[in-house]
Design an enzyme around this catalytic site. Structure first.
Site, PDB file in Angstrom:
ATOM      1  CG  ASP A  11     -21.589 -60.075 -23.796  1.00  0.00           C
ATOM      2  OD1 ASP A  11     -21.211 -58.947 -24.169  1.00  0.00           O
ATOM      3  OD2 ASP A  11     -22.118 -60.288 -22.681  1.00  0.00           O
ATOM      4  CG  ASP A  13     -18.932 -55.994 -19.731  1.00  0.00           C
ATOM      5  OD1 ASP A  13     -17.846 -56.110 -19.142  1.00  0.00           O
ATOM      6  OD2 ASP A  13     -19.226 -55.004 -20.428  1.00  0.00           O
ATOM      7  NE  ARG A  51     -19.552 -45.490 -20.345  1.00  0.00           N
ATOM      8  CZ  ARG A  51     -18.345 -45.102 -20.743  1.00  0.00           C
ATOM      9  NH1 ARG A  51     -18.011 -43.828 -20.698  1.00  0.00           N
ATOM     10  NH2 ARG A  51     -17.465 -45.989 -21.168  1.00  0.00           N
ATOM     11  CG  ASN A 122     -14.505 -48.969 -19.748  1.00  0.00           C
ATOM     12  OD1 ASN A 122     -13.583 -48.150 -19.757  1.00  0.00           O
ATOM     13  ND2 ASN A 122     -15.733 -48.650 -19.384  1.00  0.00           N
ATOM     14  CG  ASP A 174     -24.434 -61.482 -19.627  1.00  0.00           C
ATOM     15  OD1 ASP A 174     -24.129 -60.896 -20.694  1.00  0.00           O
ATOM     16  OD2 ASP A 174     -24.409 -60.912 -18.520  1.00  0.00           O
TER      17      ASP A 174
HETATM   18  C1  BG6 Z   1     -22.069 -53.971 -21.891  1.00  0.00           C
HETATM   19  C2  BG6 Z   1     -22.663 -54.139 -20.524  1.00  0.00           C
HETATM   20  O1  BG6 Z   1     -21.196 -55.028 -22.161  1.00  0.00           O
HETATM   21  O2  BG6 Z   1     -21.350 -52.740 -21.979  1.00  0.00           O
HETATM   22  C3  BG6 Z   1     -23.539 -52.924 -20.179  1.00  0.00           C
HETATM   23  O3  BG6 Z   1     -23.448 -55.318 -20.480  1.00  0.00           O
HETATM   24  C4  BG6 Z   1     -22.722 -51.647 -20.344  1.00  0.00           C
HETATM   25  O4  BG6 Z   1     -24.009 -53.063 -18.866  1.00  0.00           O
HETATM   26  C5  BG6 Z   1     -22.147 -51.577 -21.754  1.00  0.00           C
HETATM   27  O5  BG6 Z   1     -23.566 -50.499 -20.135  1.00  0.00           O
HETATM   28  C6  BG6 Z   1     -21.287 -50.330 -21.984  1.00  0.00           C
HETATM   29  O6  BG6 Z   1     -20.137 -50.402 -21.176  1.00  0.00           O
HETATM   30  P1  BG6 Z   1     -19.125 -49.210 -20.947  1.00  0.00           P
HETATM   31  O7  BG6 Z   1     -17.932 -49.878 -20.323  1.00  0.00           O
HETATM   32  O8  BG6 Z   1     -18.794 -48.628 -22.302  1.00  0.00           O
HETATM   33  O9  BG6 Z   1     -19.790 -48.221 -20.072  1.00  0.00           O
HETATM   34 MG    MG Z   2     -23.032 -59.224 -21.220  1.00  0.00          MG
END
Ligand code: BG6
Ligand code: MG
Length: 220
Positions: A11, A13, A51, A122, A174
């Site tokens: 993973d 984030d 998101r 992202n 996580d």
């Molecule tokens: C995940 C995070 O990796 O990505 C979440 O743990 C987040 O908290 C999700 O909402 C989507 O991310 P993003 O950057 O597309 O808003």
């Molecule tokens: Mg994560």
């Protein structure tokens, strides 16, 4: 006969870098802008969640899910993302979590493959800020999947991209939704952090991840 460990799916984030805190700050700002209280405990439910699904959970928490038009919901999600992306500008290669680079070096030495499985839109921006895009043999982000974690799709797709069977890898997460996705894919799961349920093994932090331990876990 057990198969040998041939790859690791990470993973992003909260495992490769601590963007989980930036997601928290951005959701807090957006939630409070519409009068919804937001704290770290509730933020735990959003880890690994896409998101839009995260926003729907925040609205639901206060019974506000029917108070907004589709357009307003999209504007709130865009608002959160704008602030989140501005926080990402702070990220440098020094923000890779402890032990991760060493683990990847060890994997490569043994010719094991590694992939990213992140539901974030992202993901590439974060990897590029960490100067780690080239370290992974395959990257699955939101653009490559139709279902978010806890659906197993993202981990199955990571294995497909690595050309490995799900029985040949371990997945590291996580988030509870992520552990459930790994388990549902039939992959050996490693949790990072506290409060995670049903992982095959849990470590307190990424500094405790080690190839030998992953091999022993996978061989069981
Ligand atoms: C995940 C995070 O990796 O990505 C979440 O743990 C987040 O908290 C999700 O909402 C989507 O991310 P993003 O950057 O597309 O808003
Ligand atoms: Mg994560």
């Amino acid at each position: 006969m057990t198969t040998a460990l041939k790859g690791v799916v990470f993973d992003l984030d909260g495992v490769i870098t601590d963007t989980a805190h930036y997601h928290y700050l951005a959701w807090k700002k957006t939630a409070e802008s519409i009068g919804i209280e937001f704290d770290e405990a509730f933020n735990e439910n959003l880890k690994g969640v896409s998101r839009i699904d995260s926003l729907l959970l925040i609205l639901k928490k206060d019974g506000r899910e029917n108070d907004f038009t589709q357009e307003q919901i999209e504007a709130l999600a865009a608002d959160k993302n704008e602030f989140y992306v501005s926080l990402l500008k702070e990220i440098t290669p020094a923000d890779v979590l402890p032990g991760i680079k060493e683990l990847i070096v060890a994997l490569k030495k043994q010719n094991l493959k590694c992939a990213i499985a992140s539901v974030s839109k992202n993901a590439r921006t974060v990897l590029s800020a960490l100067e780690m895009e080239q370290e992974f043999d395959y990257i699955v982000d939101a653009a490559k999947i139709t279902k978010s974690k806890p659906d197993p799709e993202i981990f199955v797709e990571a294995c497909r991209g690595l050309n490995l069977d799900t029985s040949e890898v371990v997945g590291i997460e996580d988030a509870q939704a992520g552990i459930e996705a790994i388990n549902a894919a039939g992959i050996v799961s490693v949790g990072v952090g506290s409060g995670l349920r049903d992982a095959d093994m849990t470590v307190k932090n990424t500094g405790l991840l080690d190839l030998r331990i992953l091999e022993i876990l996978h061989s069981k």
